[in-house]
Design a protein around this motif. Sequence first.
Motif, PDB file in Angstrom:
ATOM      1  N   ALA A  10      48.149  54.205  19.540  1.00  0.00           N
ATOM      2  CA  ALA A  10      47.133  53.187  19.811  1.00  0.00           C
ATOM      3  C   ALA A  10      46.207  53.634  20.926  1.00  0.00           C
ATOM      4  CB  ALA A  10      47.799  51.869  20.190  1.00  0.00           C
ATOM      5  N   ASP A  11      45.013  53.052  20.951  1.00  0.00           N
ATOM      6  CA  ASP A  11      44.062  53.209  22.049  1.00  0.00           C
ATOM      7  C   ASP A  11      43.972  51.876  22.781  1.00  0.00           C
ATOM      8  OD1 ASP A  11      43.420  55.835  21.433  1.00  0.00           O
ATOM      9  OD2 ASP A  11      41.764  55.259  20.121  1.00  0.00           O
ATOM     10  N   ARG A  12      44.009  51.950  24.124  1.00  0.00           N
ATOM     11  CA  ARG A  12      43.885  50.742  24.940  1.00  0.00           C
ATOM     12  C   ARG A  12      42.993  51.079  26.129  1.00  0.00           C
ATOM     13  NH1 ARG A  12      48.999  46.971  26.835  1.00  0.00           N
ATOM     14  NH2 ARG A  12      47.786  45.097  27.322  1.00  0.00           N
ATOM     15  N   PRO A  13      41.681  50.849  25.999  1.00  0.00           N
ATOM     16  CA  PRO A  13      40.752  51.284  27.054  1.00  0.00           C
ATOM     17  C   PRO A  13      40.967  50.583  28.392  1.00  0.00           C
ATOM     18  CG  PRO A  13      39.620  49.950  25.408  1.00  0.00           C
ATOM     19  CD  PRO A  13      40.971  50.270  24.857  1.00  0.00           C
ATOM     20  N   VAL A  14      41.382  49.318  28.363  1.00  0.00           N
ATOM     21  CA  VAL A  14      41.659  48.594  29.612  1.00  0.00           C
ATOM     22  C   VAL A  14      42.938  47.789  29.435  1.00  0.00           C
ATOM     23  CG1 VAL A  14      39.266  48.407  30.386  1.00  0.00           C
ATOM     24  CG2 VAL A  14      40.213  46.648  28.886  1.00  0.00           C
ATOM     25  N   ALA A  15      43.697  47.642  30.513  1.00  0.00           N
ATOM     26  CA  ALA A  15      44.963  46.908  30.436  1.00  0.00           C
ATOM     27  C   ALA A  15      44.829  45.475  30.923  1.00  0.00           C
ATOM     28  CB  ALA A  15      46.039  47.626  31.249  1.00  0.00           C
ATOM     29  N   ASP A  16      43.746  45.180  31.637  1.00  0.00           N
ATOM     30  CA  ASP A  16      43.539  43.825  32.139  1.00  0.00           C
ATOM     31  C   ASP A  16      42.836  42.980  31.082  1.00  0.00           C
ATOM     32  OD1 ASP A  16      44.658  44.527  34.572  1.00  0.00           O
ATOM     33  OD2 ASP A  16      42.734  45.179  35.396  1.00  0.00           O
ATOM     34  N   GLY A  17      43.007  41.668  31.188  1.00  0.00           N
ATOM     35  CA  GLY A  17      42.361  40.773  30.249  1.00  0.00           C
ATOM     36  C   GLY A  17      43.303  40.349  29.142  1.00  0.00           C
ATOM     37  N   HIS A  18      42.876  39.369  28.375  1.00  0.00           N
ATOM     38  CA  HIS A  18      43.732  38.871  27.298  1.00  0.00           C
ATOM     39  C   HIS A  18      43.878  39.948  26.221  1.00  0.00           C
ATOM     40  CE1 HIS A  18      45.756  35.369  25.462  1.00  0.00           C
ATOM     41  NE2 HIS A  18      45.617  36.131  24.390  1.00  0.00           N
ATOM     42  N   PRO A  19      45.106  40.243  25.789  1.00  0.00           N
ATOM     43  CA  PRO A  19      45.302  41.307  24.798  1.00  0.00           C
ATOM     44  C   PRO A  19      44.803  40.916  23.414  1.00  0.00           C
ATOM     45  CG  PRO A  19      47.380  40.184  25.256  1.00  0.00           C
ATOM     46  CD  PRO A  19      46.383  39.659  26.236  1.00  0.00           C
ATOM     47  N   VAL A  20      44.193  41.875  22.738  1.00  0.00           N
ATOM     48  CA  VAL A  20      43.708  41.698  21.369  1.00  0.00           C
ATOM     49  C   VAL A  20      44.245  42.850  20.530  1.00  0.00           C
ATOM     50  CG1 VAL A  20      41.713  41.480  19.851  1.00  0.00           C
ATOM     51  CG2 VAL A  20      41.595  40.580  22.192  1.00  0.00           C
ATOM     52  N   LEU A  21      45.045  42.529  19.542  1.00  0.00           N
ATOM     53  CA  LEU A  21      45.612  43.537  18.644  1.00  0.00           C
ATOM     54  C   LEU A  21      44.654  43.761  17.479  1.00  0.00           C
ATOM     55  CD1 LEU A  21      47.967  45.365  17.735  1.00  0.00           C
ATOM     56  CD2 LEU A  21      48.983  43.344  16.645  1.00  0.00           C
ATOM     57  N   LEU A  45      38.483  41.312  27.882  1.00  0.00           N
ATOM     58  CA  LEU A  45      39.574  41.424  26.919  1.00  0.00           C
ATOM     59  C   LEU A  45      40.255  42.780  27.051  1.00  0.00           C
ATOM     60  CD1 LEU A  45      37.651  39.923  23.875  1.00  0.00           C
ATOM     61  CD2 LEU A  45      39.557  38.818  25.051  1.00  0.00           C
ATOM     62  N   SER A  46      41.475  42.864  26.564  1.00  0.00           N
ATOM     63  CA  SER A  46      42.221  44.121  26.553  1.00  0.00           C
ATOM     64  C   SER A  46      42.519  44.497  25.100  1.00  0.00           C
ATOM     65  CB  SER A  46      43.527  43.971  27.339  1.00  0.00           C
ATOM     66  OG  SER A  46      44.283  45.165  27.274  1.00  0.00           O
ATOM     67  N   PRO A  47      41.588  45.204  24.440  1.00  0.00           N
ATOM     68  CA  PRO A  47      41.780  45.562  23.034  1.00  0.00           C
ATOM     69  C   PRO A  47      42.811  46.672  22.859  1.00  0.00           C
ATOM     70  CG  PRO A  47      39.767  46.549  23.856  1.00  0.00           C
ATOM     71  CD  PRO A  47      40.304  45.691  24.960  1.00  0.00           C
ATOM     72  N   ILE A  48      43.628  46.536  21.840  1.00  0.00           N
ATOM     73  CA  ILE A  48      44.646  47.533  21.512  1.00  0.00           C
ATOM     74  C   ILE A  48      44.468  47.888  20.042  1.00  0.00           C
ATOM     75  CG2 ILE A  48      47.116  48.068  21.484  1.00  0.00           C
ATOM     76  CD1 ILE A  48      47.379  45.556  23.412  1.00  0.00           C
ATOM     77  N   ALA A  49      43.838  49.031  19.781  1.00  0.00           N
ATOM     78  CA  ALA A  49      43.557  49.468  18.418  1.00  0.00           C
ATOM     79  C   ALA A  49      44.659  50.418  17.960  1.00  0.00           C
ATOM     80  CB  ALA A  49      42.197  50.158  18.348  1.00  0.00           C
ATOM     81  N   VAL A  50      45.343  50.054  16.894  1.00  0.00           N
ATOM     82  CA  VAL A  50      46.547  50.763  16.459  1.00  0.00           C
ATOM     83  C   VAL A  50      46.308  51.469  15.126  1.00  0.00           C
ATOM     84  CG1 VAL A  50      48.987  50.491  15.856  1.00  0.00           C
ATOM     85  CG2 VAL A  50      47.981  49.038  17.622  1.00  0.00           C
ATOM     86  N   LEU A  84      55.575  40.572  25.557  1.00  0.00           N
ATOM     87  CA  LEU A  84      56.585  40.846  26.580  1.00  0.00           C
ATOM     88  C   LEU A  84      55.962  41.591  27.760  1.00  0.00           C
ATOM     89  CD1 LEU A  84      59.608  40.739  27.351  1.00  0.00           C
ATOM     90  CD2 LEU A  84      59.873  42.950  26.182  1.00  0.00           C
ATOM     91  N   GLU A  85      55.084  42.545  27.467  1.00  0.00           N
ATOM     92  CA  GLU A  85      54.458  43.347  28.513  1.00  0.00           C
ATOM     93  C   GLU A  85      53.426  42.568  29.311  1.00  0.00           C
ATOM     94  OE1 GLU A  85      52.392  47.596  28.201  1.00  0.00           O
ATOM     95  OE2 GLU A  85      51.031  45.957  27.699  1.00  0.00           O
ATOM     96  N   SER A  86      52.595  41.787  28.615  1.00  0.00           N
ATOM     97  CA  SER A  86      51.452  41.144  29.262  1.00  0.00           C
ATOM     98  C   SER A  86      51.709  39.703  29.669  1.00  0.00           C
ATOM     99  CB  SER A  86      50.243  41.177  28.317  1.00  0.00           C
ATOM    100  OG  SER A  86      50.477  40.347  27.172  1.00  0.00           O
ATOM    101  N   GLY A  87      52.721  39.093  29.068  1.00  0.00           N
ATOM    102  CA  GLY A  87      52.985  37.688  29.349  1.00  0.00           C
ATOM    103  C   GLY A  87      52.102  36.745  28.569  1.00  0.00           C
ATOM    104  N   ALA A  88      51.352  37.272  27.579  1.00  0.00           N
ATOM    105  CA  ALA A  88      50.457  36.439  26.772  1.00  0.00           C
ATOM    106  C   ALA A  88      50.528  36.873  25.315  1.00  0.00           C
ATOM    107  CB  ALA A  88      49.023  36.553  27.283  1.00  0.00           C
ATOM    108  N   LYS A  89      50.520  35.891  24.430  1.00  0.00           N
ATOM    109  CA  LYS A  89      50.449  36.230  23.013  1.00  0.00           C
ATOM    110  C   LYS A  89      49.085  36.856  22.726  1.00  0.00           C
ATOM    111  CE  LYS A  89      53.362  32.348  21.534  1.00  0.00           C
ATOM    112  NZ  LYS A  89      53.376  31.076  20.768  1.00  0.00           N
ATOM    113  N   PRO A  90      49.064  37.944  21.980  1.00  0.00           N
ATOM    114  CA  PRO A  90      47.765  38.567  21.691  1.00  0.00           C
ATOM    115  C   PRO A  90      46.976  37.791  20.649  1.00  0.00           C
ATOM    116  CG  PRO A  90      49.503  39.715  20.521  1.00  0.00           C
ATOM    117  CD  PRO A  90      50.186  38.700  21.398  1.00  0.00           C
ATOM    118  N   VAL A  91      45.683  37.986  20.672  1.00  0.00           N
ATOM    119  CA  VAL A  91      44.837  37.609  19.543  1.00  0.00           C
ATOM    120  C   VAL A  91      44.972  38.716  18.512  1.00  0.00           C
ATOM    121  CG1 VAL A  91      42.450  37.319  18.784  1.00  0.00           C
ATOM    122  CG2 VAL A  91      43.197  36.336  20.963  1.00  0.00           C
TER     123      VAL A  91
END
Length: 283
Positions: A10-21, A45-50, A84-91
Motif C-alpha cells: 500500500a501507499d500512505r502519503p500521510v499518517a495524520d487525518g481520518h483514514p480512507v481505504l 485525510l489519510s489515504p491508504i491505496a492498496v 486498531l492502528e488509528s483508533g478510527a474506522k476508515p472510510v
Amino acid sequence: MGAGGHRLVADRPVADGHPVLLLHGGGQTRQAWSHVAGRMAGRGLSPIAVDQRGHGDSEWIAGGGYSFFDFGADAGALADAIALESGAKPVAVGASLGGIASLLAQGEADRFAALILVDVTPSLNEDGVARVHRFMTDRLADGFASLEEAAEAVAAYLPNRRPSGSSKGLAKNLRRSADGRYRWHWDPAFIDGPNSVAMRRDAARTAMITAAQALTIPTLLVRGGRSDMVTSAEIDEFRVLVPAAEFVDIAGAGHMVAGDRNDVFGDAILEFLARHGFATLAG
C-alpha cells in the motif's frame, strides 16, 4: 496483510487525518488512485491505496482464491487493522471490484465510517460485464510487444478517453516478462484460474444485497455517465436497497470513472467527505 496472511502493498502519503481505504477495480493497481490520494492528503485525510491480492506489487495467491468473498475478507482485515492502528474506522472508497469487496466487508461487520461505491452496485449489467471480461482476456496469455501496442488496445477499449500522450501511467499497470513482452500487472488466475473472480457470483450478489439493505453509514454511489456496467436499472435497484444513499453521475465518464474524469470525480467525493465531517473544506 490480507485475510490469509498474504502480503499486501500500500501507499500512505500521510499518517495524520481520518483514514480512507482506497480499493481499485479488477485488473487495476493502487496507482489508479494516485491523483485522488494526493488531493485527499491535502484535505485532512489519510489515504491508504492498496494493491489488492494478485494485483500490482501484492502477493499472488497460490492455487487462486480470487472470488469476491476473498477480496471482501481482505477488505475486512485491512479495515480492522486500520481501525486498531488509528483508533478510527476508515472510510472505504471502492471502484468496481474494490466496491464489491468493501460492501461485503461492511456486511460482515460494521467496519467503515462511510462508503463510496464507484460504478458498482450489487447487480451489474451483464453486457458491460461481458465487455470488460473480453478486454481482460483478449491478450492475457500473449501480452503486448510494446507499451505503444498496449496503449492502442486500451484506446480501443476506452474510445471516449482523451489520450494522455504518454505511456508512463500505463507502464505501472504492466510488467515485462522474461520473453520481453508486456503483460498486465496481475495474476492471470484472477480471471481464468480454478478459483477465479467468476466463482460464487450469485452468492456474492445475494450477500451484497443483504449488506446494502443494512447500510446505515453515509453512502455515496458515483456512476460514470457513459458506464455500461451500472445503468439506470441498476441505479433504481440500488436506490430501493439504500434509500438514504447519495448519488453522483459523472458526465462523460465510463466505467473507469476516476481515470476518465479525475478532477470531477475528486471534487464529488471530497465534497461528500467534507459534508459528512471527514475532510476539511476546500481552501
